[in-house]
Design an enzyme around this catalytic site. Sequence first.
Site, PDB file in Angstrom:
ATOM      1  CG  ASP A 104      -4.395  -2.048   1.184  1.00 59.85           C
ATOM      2  OD1 ASP A 104      -3.478  -2.671   1.739  1.00 59.85           O
ATOM      3  OD2 ASP A 104      -4.541  -0.818   1.282  1.00 59.85           O
ATOM      4  CB  SER A 117      -0.971  -0.056   1.193  1.00 60.05           C
ATOM      5  OG  SER A 117      -2.026   0.850   1.044  1.00 60.05           O
TER       6      SER A 117
END
Length: 301
Positions: free
Chosen positions: A187, A49
């Site tokens: 993610d 991320s």
Amino acid sequence: MAPLWKPGHARRRIGLALGGGGVRGLAHVGVLRVLAEAGIPVDAIAGVSMGAIVGAAHALTDGYPDNLIALVRQLHISSFRALPREGQAGGVWTSVRRLLDVERFLVNNVFSWGVAADANVAALATALTGERRLEDARVPLAVVACDLRSGEPVVFRTGPAALALQASAALPGFFRPVEHDGQLLADGGYVGMVPTWVAREMGTDIVVAIDADPLSAVDEVQDGLHALLRALDITSERYKTALLDDADVVIRPDFGGPVDTLDFSQIERCIDAGARAAREALPAITARVQARRRAQWWRPW
């Protein structure tokens, strides 16, 4: 600081595992700055991320970190104060605002992929890395995403950097997942908030993990939704603790209070927190390097 090894001498390879955490992940900028000032080389970077975004900016782009900071400031999503969180003041208006936020969140996710514009992360990733590929990085770079279909981690080491970053930062509920090669990617924090195992697999001897998303205690749990989110946070933290056990050094920035995941007005605060934590960790990193060197020297073969 005196160098930890002499030029031309063999040394142990150092890998960084850069965790997620939204704007808090910009603490990695401060960590990388301090390591460079101390003359500590980085031989591999694995990121999730925001950790992947910072790692790619560091390893692939010119003008770092100013280019990264300028682009992140253009993410216009901090006005959404998402869901119950620690540190909020009480009162009827707080309750009303939380109710409206939750309603907006649910409506947007029933009728679309999330509350934030699809183009935000994709545009940032493209503007940051352009046509560069991960294998072009100055430092070996790995970007971790999660395949929502199989539940397995997907580790990018080659291919378009922008695609890998968009996938790794596609926070469910906020950004659209990325369709790629039969996978639905989101993610990477959902398969491990700090990818220590990836940094280890990249052939490093010493893994330094940066945990920019620590779980703090709360005084109360306000309602059922807060209880659900809190339980998910606790589950994630337990798994992350197991990953951090594989690191040689763990750096945990202290932000001095709650920082909303998407509050990009807190950029400098997060960078400064990372720099402070890295300076505190320098003795531990030095000790690990020296301990590894001594162990290699005394091996009987």
